[in-house]
Design an enzyme around this catalytic site. Structure first.
Site, PDB file in Angstrom:
ATOM      1  N   ARG B 192      -9.177  19.400   2.499  1.00  0.00           N
ATOM      2  CA  ARG B 192      -7.986  19.546   1.676  1.00  0.00           C
ATOM      3  C   ARG B 192      -7.309  20.912   1.819  1.00  0.00           C
ATOM      4  NH1 ARG B 192      -6.676  16.570  -3.447  1.00  0.00           N
ATOM      5  NH2 ARG B 192      -8.835  15.867  -3.556  1.00  0.00           N
ATOM      6  N   SER B 280      -9.457 -22.965   0.805  1.00  0.00           N
ATOM      7  CA  SER B 280      -9.017 -23.508   2.087  1.00  0.00           C
ATOM      8  C   SER B 280      -7.903 -24.513   1.848  1.00  0.00           C
ATOM      9  CB  SER B 280     -10.197 -24.188   2.777  1.00  0.00           C
ATOM     10  OG  SER B 280      -9.756 -25.160   3.700  1.00  0.00           O
ATOM     11  N   ASN B 288     -13.817 -18.862   1.251  1.00  0.00           N
ATOM     12  CA  ASN B 288     -13.844 -17.870   2.331  1.00  0.00           C
ATOM     13  C   ASN B 288     -13.998 -16.455   1.785  1.00  0.00           C
ATOM     14  OD1 ASN B 288     -13.433 -19.770   4.440  1.00  0.00           O
ATOM     15  ND2 ASN B 288     -11.277 -19.896   3.860  1.00  0.00           N
ATOM     16  N   ARG B 319       7.469  22.800  19.958  1.00  0.00           N
ATOM     17  CA  ARG B 319       7.514  21.598  19.120  1.00  0.00           C
ATOM     18  C   ARG B 319       7.705  20.393  20.021  1.00  0.00           C
ATOM     19  NH1 ARG B 319      11.411  20.627  15.842  1.00  0.00           N
ATOM     20  NH2 ARG B 319      12.934  22.227  16.464  1.00  0.00           N
TER      21      ARG B 319
END
Lengths: 448, 448, 448, 448
Positions: B192, B280, B288, B319
């Site tokens: 961070r 299904s 599922n 850049r």
């Protein structure tokens, strides 16, 4: 694979390409011999720790340590077993047992699973590798720090989106390259304790075969191998290796960016730097920027392998198979690619010649257009900025059309009270270049 | 692109698929509106910092802050300019200037380059994103910690290389999943401060337009945006973003591993867990494991994007262009994929039903074979280990052939002084399961 | 996802970036509305084919056709169902049934599985897409053919490994770009019949619900949709889509190579071509090669997605889940990227200005060194070749040191009976350039 | 790299792992020795073609052919030169010249560039490789065709999204695997003429050194090498290799899908098939599905390398450097991976045992639920379909709760005039399985 010793198929392993894209020292830390040695080291340390914890007889552990330390196993002799079992350890354990006195043989590999040996053996070699990589990173950073410092004031054209933009210094360019290494050094220190961790969980990660003595064995084994103990076995949780992969690829990408810059600077039309080597088989006039190209090649190579290493991270249940084998195909090339990039970068920089005359020449040939931004800010002190920009833009066009210097054009066509000549002074447009270089050098030193 | 508002092409953006594979909250932090808002925030803070440093008039800065704070820019209105300029900032600056009083307009975007705005704007949104992600990670980890703790003693079959291996506990399985999040939390804290850094270098990374006031402006701008100052501009050195990408992909891979495990456990033949949803269109009998599958899907998706993000890291000179635009194509999907994975994982776990009866049933149906390792170690206390292994292997075959319990077969066919019945006690073969769970829980708490 | 209509997160979908990196026409062929329309088309054709085969009542089929043709389903209304079921079809079938008369409703989706609808619906949109792509490819190839033909004799420096090497023509360069498109046109014709195939297998690929009438329904459905019938359902065998992905990426890579060349040629130090667009927010002097950069960006983007699409190809058993959803995340961006690349390439070439003067100027500035190979072969007619190469190499060094023309240096320092002036004639060193261009143009026409 | 011969770093080259993941026969076609042999073959054929066209003396060509045919170059002896020049050809040409009589030496490599040699040398080895691969593909397909035919009527559970769905046959499963190979065989025939093409363009793709005789040399060289002539040199247009890469990866992915299926079928809870090999180092009860796992591993490996190969396709100007070297790192591993997958698949299928009893047993253990779709369609003949589905769904729940057969539950609880017993007949629910198998077998034969 009978002829395996003679194979040399991928450039990372090949006597043909190895010096270009790979690295001999890293190879010797990682190759099949080193791998087997690490396996044997694990088995010896395991036996010792188990003897200490009262799990197996001390005499057996002594015999195992002695034999494992002296055994010279030909990698090819494990090939068939590895193909059958999907991992070299059963065949290795069989060989090791066969070399031991009958009474010690049963105590080899007691309570461990194959993956404990291969993973811990990998970590042991990774520790050696990271030691080497850190040393190279330090040397490389020092080289870049010298470059940045020495060329602090060397004006050159800055280029953005592949176009000349505004002036910068070669020192700043080198300092940006350096800044990547400073952060990599910091990241390496953070990941090392997470990575250099014993892998030891037995068949399904419970160390069930060791019962109440598991903790003692675990501790003793880790101490002997110089590794730390993870809170919980990481057989199927491969984040540590993924993190390492990220570091390897970030290193090669950082050097690949430097390589890309150098390739662009060696173009004949630019030629602000020169590199060693790179002859052509048919053109006497050519010098190819081979070492810098190789840095780009290895960066792109490792970037893709990193994506694959993460694919390999989705491993099933208590221990995976397909994903685990995929690591074997992915991580060693990445390690070699990283080592190859570090050594190639070193050679590349050692052979680097900066051409200040050409830097100055290119700057002058740009007719002052790279100063356009600076000039428009200077003019913006005496007129509205958009007006200033429009004035400068028109002057840029005129300078180009007439192939004259922008400041001359402006001075001639303006009755403004602006000292245009003074705008030629680098201090007017190098801005924070020197300050940034200083901060990057300090960061490198502080994180050293 | 006139009809752009109606487009919904990739599942990450689509009203059709968004709830399955993406995440609405993350979308709102990252979308074009949020992007433009961050750009405007940067321009306002820049003006304020420049006014404070005496670079531009305070009244201009006030006007800019006011207008930038209120301006509602339709993303589509910047589309044409972005296509022309390769970046949205020139069009945005034009719009912003047009909305300002004539005397303030020239002072917008003073001395900045487009990339300063887009990169810093990205970092601002990343800060919001990481705040959200950290919160979700915390919740998810707490859920897993509860699961691990609650099912500490829940025996189930451990499976390695897709085969039943030896017993483990569901608690240990959950604790392994948790251990990945503990490390991710630690890594997030480390990355961070490196990531939440102002991008500010002007045209070529020298801040030349600001002369001696650059440092003050830089500091003031960073303070206003709540970001730290990097030692040197990172316009073309993208390691910070690559590191973030690694974290995003490691998070989705960790959850993908969990998803893969859950998919396997929901198989009808195994069915040790059940998930919500997944009807299904043609088979009334089916459920599922959609939410767990989605975790695998997103893991594989982000893994590949990570490789691409690293490819994008090889940016040219001061850049880059092509590589920079490639980040725009790569990072937002990764962020959405990570957010989608975190929210899907939460839903998946909240709907998770553990079936202890089935775990026990599967264990029993295995006829004691998963105890083979434990039994052979128990026998090894009274006979040589290889002999014990051979004996157990033969008994395994017999148990399978006769479909009888391994311990029964052994007890019947052995005159050894071994209390085979006692080997049915989990304490004989769960080993360090409980200890490891405890350590993983402690690690989660300690890093919280 | 309530706010989904307003989302614009990835540049391929975004009003901010869509014109730069994506393509509106392709978007309209592929977006959620087109997807739902294709689903409904499938359901209507299925009902008609089933009525014809006597599976369902004709009246029901008529009603289904009518309602499916008129129904306007908001994609967002399927979002929740899709998240629950992992596929949009159950929710769509429910909506469709709800809009039908009670007696027709049961006959919707008779005997089909969700994947039949989504896969066939995808193929229908791919057919539209490929029609569009083929048309664009034709236009683009014609443009390149014109360029190659018009600049057949335009001498310029050839550059290899980023260094000036020997002379070539701009026509040859364009012809090489063209040659890639000729092969792509050929490949497209080969893959199309494999790809444009009905997907129809029912729950597990047996069409069990249709019994003996399956073949008739299959044939009737394929005819109505204008697709061919595969020998066997391809629910879990995704090679057709992988092949398409290869074509998409090869197209963007071919254009990316062209883009990369153009970017390099626009460098200020080279500037042999100029492109439209590309203003800077702070530098009045700059024109960025945005459209050519975007071609490189999209090439690299699709290259990585291709690798991921292949990862998605490892699908389980009769129909996969995680891999199938991964296709949804992978293929639409690739299609958009390809379409964006084709339209960006068109714009790029339409705005391309060739600067013959600069080409000539750069050639002259090279002091004749790019003729070194030709000269050494000319000299090799009167002396051993190595000697000739050594002589030329020495002369190259001297030409560089003294900044004089290589042929002048050689003429002055040699008593050889060589007509050095004659070596300035392009016919001496353009070799097969014209012949190759002719063959590339013929190939383009022949495969048209 | 002195110790290079002993290196064995990546599993594809390693004596430790080579039998598991690589292939010895392919290795011998591709290794450094084969590479050097192909280079020498090119140089000999070039000299012969040039002598025939009157470019060089016939005696020189004869000498070159003789020496090149007999020369035994140690790959390691080219390592240093390769590292310096970025390509092995200059060093190889030097060695070759050194071995020639003085008068012939200058005529080696006349007018060619290094890339002509390396690319054409690659194509020669690719021809050998594709011959081998096609043969293996044929054998593998024949094996699968036998499997499909032999097990045409072998009922087993079909599984979709990792859940039991409806019945299918093992024959159909094998036929789907086969169908992928049929298309791969077709694709191979289409790509071969595009790929097996001479690379010959000289320094910048103009063949300038050969003047008017270029066409004759080109033709003669191609004839001697058995390759076709491309319309225009493909030095920097790499679509041919990208297409090959796609084929390689599609082959491994097709086999990886088969491997994944087999891994899932070997799970103890399923165990409908058994594979050879796969012992554990600590668990006597285990047999790991190593050969099937390896197929998955290699599929994922090649998928990622394909993405990288496409990255390498963006090559600069007349001949690239970084991208070209990247091919060297990418293509050989892909070729080995494909060969390894083909041979592993052969071994895997040869050791495959089908367990019809277990297939039947698993089907029965499913309590008739996989017939739910068929039953609901049968019921839909006597009642509305939704009603039928609801009835069946309720019966499914009851069957599960009471652990009874679905048809029994329905028969007992229904007063419907339905012959429930008749629904147990496979002909009622195997649908088109047999027909599809027949078509897949026919397709395989027709494309043979």
């Amino acid at each position: 694979m009978a002829a395996a010793d003679d194979m040399s198929l991928t450039p990372l392993d090949s006597p043909l390409y190895g010096n270009l894209l790979s690295d001999e020292e890293a190879a010797s830390l990682l190759d099949a011999k080193a791998e087997i040695a690490a396996f044997l080291k694990f088995e010896a340390a395991l036996a010792a720790a188990e003897a200490e914890a009262g799990v197996i007889p001390g005499a057996a552990a002594d015999a195992i340590a002695e034999v494992a330390g002296a055994l010279d196993i030909d990698p090819a002799s494990l090939g068939e077993g590895t193909a059958r079992d999907g991992v070299p350890i059963p065949a290795l354990v069989t060989l090791l047992r066969g070399a031991l006195p009958e009474e010690a043989a049963p105590y080899v590999h007691w309570g461990a699973t194959s993956q404990d040996v291969t993973d811990s053996g990998l970590v042991l070699r990774l520790r050696d590798f990271l030691g080497m990589a850190e040393g190279r990173l330090a040397k490389l950073g020092d080289l870049l720090a010298q470059l940045a410092d020495r060329h602090r004031g060397q004006v050159m054209l800055g280029r953005t989106r592949m176009q000349q933009a505004a002036p910068t210094t070669f020192g700043l360019k080198a300092a940006v390259w350096l800044s990547a290494l400073s952060l990599q050094r910091q990241r390496l220190r953070e990941l090392r304790p997470r990575l250099l961790t014993l892998s030891f969980g037995g068949a399904v990660g419970t160390l069930s075969a060791l019962g109440a003595r598991a903790e003692a064995v675990e501790r003793g084994l880790a101490e002997r191998l110089g590794l730390s103990v993870a809170p919980i076995p990481w057989h199927a949780e491969r984040g540590r290796l993924l993190e390492l992969g990220g570091w390897l690829s970030q290193t090669t990408v950082a050097l690949g960016k430097m390589g890309q810059d150098l390739v662009l600077l060696t173009q004949n039309e630019v030629q602000e730097v020169r590199l060693q080597g790179g002859g052509s088989s048919t053109m006497p006039n050519k010098v190819n920027p081979v070492s810098a190209e190789a840095l780009v090649t290895l960066a792109r190579f490792n970037a893709a392998q990193l994506g694959l290493l993460h694919q390999a991270g989705v491993q099933e249940q208590e221990r995976g198979g397909a994903g685990w084998m995929l690591e074997w195909l992915t991580l060693p090339p990445m390690l070699l690619g990283c080592a190859g990039s570090l050594s190639q970068a070193q050679r590349c920089l050692e052979g680097l010649e900066i051409d200040p005359g050409r830097m100055q020449g290119n700057f002058e040939a740009a007719l002052g257009l790279p100063l356009a931004e600076s000039i428009s800010f200077a003019l913006a002190e005496v007129m509205p900025r958009q007006e200033a920009q429009a004035l400068v833009k028109a002057a840029c066009r005129r300078a180009l059309n007439e192939q004259r210097d922008l400041l001359d054009v402006l001075a001639e066509n303006s009755d403004l009270a602006v000292d245009f000549a003074a705008l030629r002074d680098p201090s007017r447009w190098l801005g924070s270049s020197d300050r940034f270089i200083g901060k990057a050098l300090a960061e490198w030193r502080d994180r050293g």
